[in-house]
Design a protein around this motif. Sequence first.
Motif, PDB file in Angstrom:
ATOM      1  N   SER A  29       0.748  -1.203   0.074  1.00  0.00           N
ATOM      2  CA  SER A  29      -0.023   0.025   0.091  1.00  0.00           C
ATOM      3  C   SER A  29       0.900   1.194  -0.141  1.00  0.00           C
ATOM      4  O   SER A  29       1.877   1.422   0.757  1.00  0.00           O
ATOM      5  CB  SER A  29      -1.032  -0.064   1.365  1.00  0.00           C
ATOM      6  N   TYR A 119      -5.468  12.488  -1.209  1.00  0.00           N
ATOM      7  CA  TYR A 119      -5.263  11.256  -0.032  1.00  0.00           C
ATOM      8  C   TYR A 119      -6.105  10.202  -0.415  1.00  0.00           C
ATOM      9  O   TYR A 119      -5.748   8.947  -0.155  1.00  0.00           O
ATOM     10  CB  TYR A 119      -5.620  11.967   1.420  1.00  0.00           C
ATOM     11  N   THR A 120      -7.250  10.346  -0.827  1.00  0.00           N
ATOM     12  CA  THR A 120      -8.241   9.255  -1.465  1.00  0.00           C
ATOM     13  C   THR A 120      -7.626   8.429  -2.455  1.00  0.00           C
ATOM     14  O   THR A 120      -7.438   7.125  -2.398  1.00  0.00           O
ATOM     15  CB  THR A 120      -9.521   9.676  -1.829  1.00  0.00           C
ATOM     16  N   SER A 121      -6.918   8.945  -3.511  1.00  0.00           N
ATOM     17  CA  SER A 121      -6.171   8.366  -4.320  1.00  0.00           C
ATOM     18  C   SER A 121      -4.998   7.569  -3.946  1.00  0.00           C
ATOM     19  O   SER A 121      -4.950   6.541  -4.252  1.00  0.00           O
ATOM     20  CB  SER A 121      -5.700   9.394  -5.348  1.00  0.00           C
ATOM     21  N   LYS A 123      -4.709   6.426  -0.743  1.00  0.00           N
ATOM     22  CA  LYS A 123      -5.208   5.301  -0.095  1.00  0.00           C
ATOM     23  C   LYS A 123      -5.304   4.154  -0.794  1.00  0.00           C
ATOM     24  O   LYS A 123      -5.343   3.081  -0.284  1.00  0.00           O
ATOM     25  CB  LYS A 123      -6.453   5.903   0.856  1.00  0.00           C
ATOM     26  N   HIS A 124      -6.117   4.277  -2.133  1.00  0.00           N
ATOM     27  CA  HIS A 124      -6.355   2.996  -3.037  1.00  0.00           C
ATOM     28  C   HIS A 124      -5.256   2.773  -3.884  1.00  0.00           C
ATOM     29  O   HIS A 124      -5.377   2.066  -4.894  1.00  0.00           O
ATOM     30  CB  HIS A 124      -7.445   3.566  -3.529  1.00  0.00           C
ATOM     31  N   SER A 125      -3.929   3.284  -3.362  1.00  0.00           N
ATOM     32  CA  SER A 125      -2.850   2.896  -4.673  1.00  0.00           C
ATOM     33  C   SER A 125      -1.639   2.129  -3.826  1.00  0.00           C
ATOM     34  O   SER A 125      -1.764   1.824  -2.684  1.00  0.00           O
ATOM     35  CB  SER A 125      -2.371   4.258  -4.972  1.00  0.00           C
ATOM     36  N   ASP A 126      -0.900   1.488  -4.856  1.00  0.00           N
ATOM     37  CA  ASP A 126       0.255   0.856  -4.245  1.00  0.00           C
ATOM     38  C   ASP A 126       1.516   1.750  -4.701  1.00  0.00           C
ATOM     39  O   ASP A 126       1.359   2.609  -5.319  1.00  0.00           O
ATOM     40  CB  ASP A 126       0.421  -0.640  -4.749  1.00  0.00           C
ATOM     41  N   SER A 129       2.308   2.070  -8.343  1.00  0.00           N
ATOM     42  CA  SER A 129       1.503   3.265  -9.130  1.00  0.00           C
ATOM     43  C   SER A 129       1.980   4.542  -8.724  1.00  0.00           C
ATOM     44  O   SER A 129       1.845   5.579  -9.551  1.00  0.00           O
ATOM     45  CB  SER A 129       0.042   2.878  -8.866  1.00  0.00           C
ATOM     46  N   ASP A 146      -6.011  16.179   2.000  1.00  0.00           N
ATOM     47  CA  ASP A 146      -7.166  15.394   2.050  1.00  0.00           C
ATOM     48  C   ASP A 146      -8.393  16.516   1.834  1.00  0.00           C
ATOM     49  O   ASP A 146      -8.602  17.374   2.177  1.00  0.00           O
ATOM     50  CB  ASP A 146      -7.623  15.245   3.825  1.00  0.00           C
TER      51      ASP A 146
END
Length: 197
Positions: A29, A119-121, A123-126, A129, A146
């Motif tokens: 993550s 931040y949302t992006s 949070k959903h990335s490795d 990426s 945020d």
Amino acid sequence: MKTLTYVSTKNVNELTWPTTVENITLYSSALSVFTDFQNAGPRVIESSTPADELVHLMRKEHVRMKIVVDENNQFIGIISLEDLSEDVFIKQVANGFKRSELMVADLMRSKEVLLALSYTSLKHSDIESLLFSQRNNSLQHLLVIDEETKAIRGLVSSNDVARHLRLDIDVSYSSFEQTYQSAIHGQKESSSNLKVA
């Protein structure tokens, strides 16, 4: 007033260590390399601080970037050791400024010219990426916003990424671009060393 309790250390052998994430890879993550200001407060400097003074302060604190705030503690930009290089001072003096009169506000990168990652992006990335998205970034730090609170939530440092991935690069001069190249090159080398049975 409360009475405090004291305990002998005679039979104590262990230390408490912070919880660390082991075996961070490109597929971990992206939050594993994120410095969250909710856990570790931001390193800030007022815009009215003399620039010469800040150079010494940052070297003493072993930090390469600070967030610049105004007198009301509001975010107005960032400043890094790159922005405070001797070449920058020489150019400013050549333009008629006195070195001793240069303030952080004169040399910082203002928030109007900065881009930050959602931040949302993040949070959903490795990590892979994240590095791919920053492959052309010659800077060392990336702010993270945020979007719900409209606040700087934290940052990602190319140095932290390089350390966590155990990359063989000089972190004192690293950038996202170099970290990306080293991570991808290292991945290709390790996969080429695989033997097929």
